[in-house]
Design a protein around this motif. Structure first.
Motif, PDB file in Angstrom:
ATOM      1  N   ARG A 296      13.004   7.074   5.114  1.00  0.00           N
ATOM      2  CA  ARG A 296      11.647   6.706   4.708  1.00  0.00           C
ATOM      3  C   ARG A 296      10.777   6.196   5.849  1.00  0.00           C
ATOM      4  NH1 ARG A 296      14.841   2.319   2.932  1.00  0.00           N
ATOM      5  NH2 ARG A 296      14.084   0.357   3.791  1.00  0.00           N
ATOM      6  N   ASN A 297      11.362   5.518   6.853  1.00  0.00           N
ATOM      7  CA  ASN A 297      10.488   4.972   7.897  1.00  0.00           C
ATOM      8  C   ASN A 297      10.021   6.031   8.895  1.00  0.00           C
ATOM      9  OD1 ASN A 297      12.941   5.323   9.106  1.00  0.00           O
ATOM     10  ND2 ASN A 297      12.816   3.459  10.345  1.00  0.00           N
ATOM     11  N   CYS A 299       9.288   9.229   7.555  1.00  0.00           N
ATOM     12  CA  CYS A 299       8.889  10.324   6.671  1.00  0.00           C
ATOM     13  C   CYS A 299       7.389  10.338   6.468  1.00  0.00           C
ATOM     14  CB  CYS A 299       9.597  10.148   5.330  1.00  0.00           C
ATOM     15  SG  CYS A 299       9.230  11.457   4.166  1.00  0.00           S
ATOM     16  N   PRO A 300       6.759  11.501   6.652  1.00  0.00           N
ATOM     17  CA  PRO A 300       5.314  11.575   6.429  1.00  0.00           C
ATOM     18  C   PRO A 300       4.949  11.473   4.954  1.00  0.00           C
ATOM     19  CG  PRO A 300       6.187  13.748   6.985  1.00  0.00           C
ATOM     20  CD  PRO A 300       7.311  12.771   7.128  1.00  0.00           C
ATOM     21  N   LYS A 301       5.920  11.611   4.074  1.00  0.00           N
ATOM     22  CA  LYS A 301       5.596  11.597   2.647  1.00  0.00           C
ATOM     23  C   LYS A 301       6.179  10.388   1.940  1.00  0.00           C
ATOM     24  CE  LYS A 301       5.019  16.485   2.384  1.00  0.00           C
ATOM     25  NZ  LYS A 301       5.001  16.539   3.856  1.00  0.00           N
ATOM     26  N   ALA A 302       6.513   9.352   2.699  1.00  0.00           N
ATOM     27  CA  ALA A 302       7.169   8.198   2.091  1.00  0.00           C
ATOM     28  C   ALA A 302       6.209   7.439   1.176  1.00  0.00           C
ATOM     29  CB  ALA A 302       7.693   7.275   3.175  1.00  0.00           C
ATOM     30  N   LEU A 303       6.748   6.931   0.086  1.00  0.00           N
ATOM     31  CA  LEU A 303       6.001   6.072  -0.827  1.00  0.00           C
ATOM     32  C   LEU A 303       6.689   4.715  -0.843  1.00  0.00           C
ATOM     33  CD1 LEU A 303       5.760   8.529  -3.841  1.00  0.00           C
ATOM     34  CD2 LEU A 303       4.089   8.203  -2.017  1.00  0.00           C
ATOM     35  N   ASP A 304       6.001   3.725  -1.425  1.00  0.00           N
ATOM     36  CA  ASP A 304       6.615   2.398  -1.530  1.00  0.00           C
ATOM     37  C   ASP A 304       7.933   2.459  -2.291  1.00  0.00           C
ATOM     38  OD1 ASP A 304       4.687   1.237  -0.111  1.00  0.00           O
ATOM     39  OD2 ASP A 304       3.606   0.367  -1.799  1.00  0.00           O
TER      40      ASP A 304
ATOM     41  N   MET C   1       2.417   6.413   8.393  1.00  0.00           N
ATOM     42  CA  MET C   1       3.817   6.734   8.164  1.00  0.00           C
ATOM     43  C   MET C   1       4.608   5.499   7.812  1.00  0.00           C
ATOM     44  SD  MET C   1       3.935   9.250  11.298  1.00  0.00           S
ATOM     45  CE  MET C   1       2.505  10.285  11.406  1.00  0.00           C
ATOM     46  N   THR C   2       4.793   4.635   8.817  1.00  0.00           N
ATOM     47  CA  THR C   2       5.601   3.469   8.500  1.00  0.00           C
ATOM     48  C   THR C   2       4.772   2.401   7.801  1.00  0.00           C
ATOM     49  OG1 THR C   2       5.161   2.783  10.725  1.00  0.00           O
ATOM     50  CG2 THR C   2       7.320   3.723  10.307  1.00  0.00           C
ATOM     51  N   ARG C   4       3.238   2.410   5.220  1.00  0.00           N
ATOM     52  CA  ARG C   4       3.384   2.353   3.775  1.00  0.00           C
ATOM     53  C   ARG C   4       4.703   1.735   3.350  1.00  0.00           C
ATOM     54  NH1 ARG C   4       2.307   8.052   1.564  1.00  0.00           N
ATOM     55  NH2 ARG C   4       2.127   8.624   3.736  1.00  0.00           N
ATOM     56  N   ILE C   5       5.528   1.459   4.305  1.00  0.00           N
ATOM     57  CA  ILE C   5       6.818   0.871   3.958  1.00  0.00           C
ATOM     58  C   ILE C   5       6.648  -0.639   3.898  1.00  0.00           C
ATOM     59  CG2 ILE C   5       9.224   0.671   4.617  1.00  0.00           C
ATOM     60  CD1 ILE C   5       8.358   3.481   4.044  1.00  0.00           C
ATOM     61  N   SER C   6       7.023  -1.217   2.779  1.00  0.00           N
ATOM     62  CA  SER C   6       6.806  -2.647   2.642  1.00  0.00           C
ATOM     63  C   SER C   6       7.918  -3.450   3.304  1.00  0.00           C
ATOM     64  CB  SER C   6       6.699  -2.999   1.161  1.00  0.00           C
ATOM     65  OG  SER C   6       7.669  -2.275   0.444  1.00  0.00           O
ATOM     66  N   ASN C   8      10.013  -3.155   6.110  1.00  0.00           N
ATOM     67  CA  ASN C   8      10.522  -2.609   7.367  1.00  0.00           C
ATOM     68  C   ASN C   8      11.727  -3.382   7.884  1.00  0.00           C
ATOM     69  OD1 ASN C   8       9.314  -0.293   8.099  1.00  0.00           O
ATOM     70  ND2 ASN C   8       7.534  -1.279   9.007  1.00  0.00           N
ATOM     71  N   MET C  11      15.267  -2.272   7.284  1.00  0.00           N
ATOM     72  CA  MET C  11      15.850  -1.125   7.959  1.00  0.00           C
ATOM     73  C   MET C  11      15.710  -1.270   9.460  1.00  0.00           C
ATOM     74  SD  MET C  11      15.616   2.475   6.143  1.00  0.00           S
ATOM     75  CE  MET C  11      14.415   3.253   7.124  1.00  0.00           C
TER      76      MET C  11
END
Lengths: 350, 338, 301
Positions: A296-297, A299-304, C1-2, C4-6, C8, C11
């Motif tokens: 996911r980190n 990925c161009p299509k990652a969602l929450d 990209m990143t 949107r990751i809550s 981080n 990981m």
């Protein structure tokens, strides 16, 4: 080429986990690997370093590091359960029914034994027949892998041969016991391109002649697309996508597969000097358990939600399998949208 | 045309296998190579292992001494430069980022090494240059005091690139800079090299065995076989309209993830020849599917065909008439007379 | 990209722990190494702080109190915990001061041989060719010499002062340093980071001391710990034979030698310094084996 997909698979692996204890905790190298392989089929396992592509095959041959712990829901070879087999029982299986070809033929051959001794050794170690029979078979196979003057070569040492010839000898050794499965771990990476093409054609030819199954472990998508029937793409210890080679490589569904295919430079004229597509970021840590999609980190299509739940394993109508939160339709539409940054550079997808 | 870097009739020989009882044999690693690289250009050198491409790189860097011929940098033989002055103008990037970085040094010290060796700079000045260079190659500042063991292959290669450009050189010799890296990292590094070339107006000699990578990054390509250039010219000609049978063979052996690309038909061939005892005539004739009787006796001269220069008897008589006017073909011819 | 990751932080990047941390982790889990290190450090502390630890002057004779038994035997007293020798000197104090001699001889000889051997090994390994052949010749000559015999004859010529003994021991043990560092240098010389330094125009001094030497420290430390154990044993042997440290200086080997005649009447006089030597040598060997395990990374996962 006829592969009978109706028959039970030769190799059936489900939920394979492998972890290695380290200072920072358990390094979970394989996190649930599933694949099946049929008689006569070539499966390419593709991934970058650290993806677990080599370890997954070593584990099924019982060649993984001793301190690693392995578990699986199912692991059968030719109908036989190989999960709980002891190391001696696995050793008997190895070489006899499974054989391995490694990347570097210089280190996989013993420098102080002649070619002949190494060929005959495998055969007699598994009690297949007398030395005379073994020698006959060795000569036949050396000729078969394209080595001239086979009888004289038997007395030579590995250092007297070129890299390409050494890899042919390694292939001949692998074939000595007429195995049902050959695992080739980057068999041509150490070789020159002209030799690579020859060795791959040879492997393909022998596979059809002897009806073996072949697992090709590789990072080179060009090699894979020229030889594999099916492809399994590995990332961070799981198979993120698998299916028919042409489909997976030319119409990738999983964003990682797509990135991997797109970032390979192509040999085609009229290149516009534009930057290559890249996958941003680096491979995640494999320490400890994880939640959510490990890609996911990057990925161009990652969602929450990708961080919350493990991606579902989905199966398409054509039998492709992928692990992603998005549906096939969403991924497919996203990839073929003209505004997508990659399609022109990636090409090959009409 | 006088390029920033010129190689003139270069020969490099090594004595090998000498002992009390055996007479040493002569290994002809480079056997008459001439080429010229223009400022800002990317010239790729392609060939299989043992063809002499790494020796050529080492000679251009001044680590190997030519047996015959010379290498000119900005019109001056590299032997005339002071070692440190040469290093300020021409720098290497190596293949293996694991062996090219001293594991006992921090990123800062690794990158600063060429400056420290050269001397005459204040510590603060050095640190400023190192920080600037780290930014150029996309390394975060916080990594300044990390050790290479804590870095990924791609990050290490960025450190190696930073070390190569910290003196702001003119020419960089890239010896297979991406072949030890994963494909996704390879793409990042190739993009970085391309960016840096434009930003710093660098000239690259790019040594590789991967035609796809070469196609992506270079302007011109030289194909080397057993210490001789067999074909040299623009990428469009050499890779997409190859003339020399060896170049065609390389082209056909390159496997690409394209639909319909299948394995080439296996061609039975002799092995790679012994470089201490190269075949007479054209070095490639024992493996060549087009070999003619003349190939066994006479080394082909360099012929101008289209935009490229080819050393093959097939093109005798078919070549363009202006071959004498073309300095590069004259250079190749001169290199291969004997 | 990143962006949107809550989470981080959940990981982390796949970076291995720093080598120092990894080594510390392996060290704390290595029981043999910990035991060896404790023994070594204890003796080292005794040696350094001998004047404060020893209750008596180790040279002070008191014939009226000769041959007192240790405190746990009949007739022993807390005044002389380990009893006294035939001249009435306090055994415990002599052991403590003996640790000083042992450590000076052991550490000093090891340092001396490490410097000599590493210099020979690195020069041979880096330059190769004739220079290497010359260094190999030196190493072979050293290996062919009957070391102990030469040490014996040298001591008998120059006399057995602590300095002479230390230097001679240093000359006895440099060969293993030379062999190990030579091989390691040959490998390092071909590493591309050394080539990069050469291209940059680095001086020989810089290449040898800044690029190569720091990469040899692990090898040197491991060899040093094993050689030190040997040096201590040989020092004790020389002193026992009367060719090493001369009386009245307290040395463990000498103490055993002096107690020889009283072996049957007062066995503890031999056993105490014997135990001291034995424990220290075992400790140093444990430490050396441990260091080797800790510094060589096993198969990476």
């Amino acid at each position: 080429m006829a592969i009978d997909y109706g028959a039970p698979p030769l190799l059936d692996i489900a939920g394979l986990h492998l972890s290695i204890p380290t200072s920072g905790g358990d390094l979970r190298v394989l996190r649930g690997v599933d694949y099946q392989l049929w008689q006569g089929e070539t499966l390419a396992v593709v991934g970058e370093s650290g993806s677990g592509k080599s370890v997954s095959s070593l584990a099924l041959m019982g060649l993984h590091p001793r301190r690693a712990s392995v578990s699986a829901e199912r692991m059968t070879f030719d109908g036989q359960n190989i999960l709980g087999l002891s190391r001696p029982a696995l050793r008997k299986l190895r070489g006899n029914q499974m054989a391995m070809i490694f990347q570097d033929p210089m280190t996989s051959l013993n420098p102080v034994l002649t070619i002949g001794e190494q060929l005959v050794e495998t055969y007699s170690a598994h009690g297949k027949g007398s030395r005379a029979q073994a020698t006959e078979r060795a000569i036949y196979l050396l000729e078969r892998v394209g080595i001239r003057n086979a009888r004289e070569r038997l007395g030579q040492y590995p250092h007297q041969l070129s890299g390409g010839l050494r890899q042919r000898v390694v292939i001949a050794i692998a074939l000595m016991c007429n195995p049902k499965l050959i695992i080739a771990d980057e068999p041509t990476t150490a070789l020159d391109v002209t030799v690579q093409a020859l060795i791959l054609s040879l492997l393909k030819e022998l596979q059809e002649e002897f009806g073996m199954a072949l697992i090709l472990i590789s990072h080179d998508i060009g090699v894979v697309s020229s030889i594999a029937d099916r492809v399994a793409i590995m990332y961070a210890g799981t198979i993120v996508e698998s299916g028919g080679a042409d489909e997976v490589i030319h119409e990738p569904l999983h964003p990682y597969t797509r990135g991997l295919v797109d970032c390979v430079p192509r040999l085609r004229p009229g290149r516009e000097r534009k930057p290559l597509v890249t996958i941003p970021g680096i491979v995640p840590s494999l320490l400890g358990p994880s939640r959510g999609c490990l890609f996911r980190n990057r990925c161009p299509k990652a969602l929450d939600t990708c961080a919350m739940t493990d991606p579902a394993v989905q199966r398409t109508a054509s039998g492709r399998v992928f692990r992603c939160i998005h549906s096939e339709a969403v991924l497919h539409a996203a990839h073929t949208r003209p505004a997508d940054p990659a399609p022109v550079a990636a090409g090959g997808r009409a | 045309m006088s390029g920033i870097l010129e190689v003139q009739e270069l020969r490099v020989q090594f004595k090998v296998g000498g002992s009390l009882l055996a007479k040493p044999r002569t290994l002809h690693a480079i056997n008459g190579v001439s080429l010229s690289v223009a400022r800002g250009e990317v010239l790729s050198i392609v060939g299989e292992s043992g063809c002499g491409k790494s020796t050529l790189a080492r000679t251009m860097l001044g680590i190997e001494t030519p047996t015959y011929g010379r290498v000119l940098l900005e019109g001056r033989p590299i032997g005339d430069y002071r070692r440190a002055d040469l290093a300020a103008k021409i720098q290497p990037i190596f293949q293996d980022p694991y062996s090219s970085l001293n594991p006992r040094k921090t990123v800062h010290d690794l990158i600063a090494m060429p400056l420290l060796v050269r001397g005459g700079m204040a510590r603060r000045e050095i640190s400023r240059l190192v920080t600037d260079t780290m930014e150029l190659v996309g390394l975060p500042r916080r990594m300044m005091h990390s050790y290479p063991s804590a870095m990924s292959g791609g990050q290490r290669q960025r450190v190696a690139i930073a070390r190569a450009i910290v003196t702001r050189p003119e020419v960089i010799i890239c010896d297979e800079p991406t072949s030890a890296l994963d494909v996704s990292v390879q793409a990042q590094i190739l993009n970085l090299l391309d960016d840096l070339r434009r930003q710093l107006n660098l000239t690259y000699i790019f040594i590789s065995h991967d035609l796809s990578v070469v196609n992506h990054i270079s302007d011109r390509v030289a194909v080397i076989y057993l210490g001789r250039i067999v074909e040299i010219g623009p990428v469009e000609d050499v890779l997409h309209n190859p003339r020399h049978p060896y170049t065609r063979r390389l082209r056909a052996s390159t496997l690409e993830p394209e639909r319909g690309v299948r394995l080439p038909k296996p061609v039975f061939q002799g092995g790679f020849p012994d470089p201490t005892n190269p075949p007479a005539g054209c070095h490639y004739h024992p493996r060549c599917s087009e070999a003619m009787p003349v190939c066994q006796t006479a080394a082909p001269g360099a012929l101008r065909v289209g935009h490229s220069t080819v050393a093959c008897h097939m093109f005798t008589g078919l070549a363009d008439d202006d071959e004498d006017l073309n300095p590069e073909s004259a250079q190749i011819a001169a290199g291969q007379e004997t | 990209m990143t962006d949107r990751i809550s989470d981080n932080t959940a990981m982390p990047e796949a970076l291995p722990p720093s080598p120092t941390r990894e080594m510390l982790w392996r060290a704390t889990g290595h029981i043999g190494f910990l035991i060896g290190l404790t023994i070594f450090l204890t003796v080292l502390i005794f040696a350094i702080f001998a004047p404060w630890i020893a209750p008596h002057d180790p040279y002070a004779q008191d014939l009226t109190r000769a041959l007192e038994p240790p405190v746990w035997a009949d007739g022993g007293s807390w005044g002389h915990i380990l009893g006294t020798d035939n001249l009435g000197r306090d055994n415990f104090s002599r052991l403590v001061y003996g640790a000083r001699v042992t450590m000076i001889a052991g550490v000093g000889a090891t340092l001396f041989s490490a410097v000599l051997g590493t210099a020979i090994g690195v020069i041979g390994g880096y330059y190769g060719g004739r220079i290497d052949a010359a260094m190999m010749f030196l190493i072979n000559v050293k290996l062919a010499m009957p070391g102990i015999l030469i040490a014996l004859s040298l001591v008998s010529i120059f006399g057995g002062s602590l300095l002479v003994v230390t230097l001679i021991l240093g000359f006895l043990f440099w060969d293993r340093f030379a062999v190990v560092t030579r091989t390691a240098t040959q490998q390092l010389r071909n590493m591309e980071f050394v080539v990069a330094a050469e291209v940059a125009g680095a001086s020989r001094f810089r290449i040898l001391f800044i690029e190569i030497l720091p990469n040899l420290t692990n090898h040197i430390i491991v060899v040093a710990s094993l050689e030190m154990a040997l040096a201590i044993l040989v020092e004790a042997s020389l002193s026992f034979l009367g060719l090493g440290i001369q009386p009245p200086m307290p040395s463990w080997g000498l103490m055993i030698s002096e107690a020889r005649t009283l072996m049957f009447t007062n066995p503890h006089l031999i056993m105490l310094p014997g135990m001291a030597i034995f424990t220290l040598v075992v400790g140093i060997n444990l430490m050396g084996d441990g260091l080797r395990d800790i510094t060589t990374p096993q198969g990476r996962g």
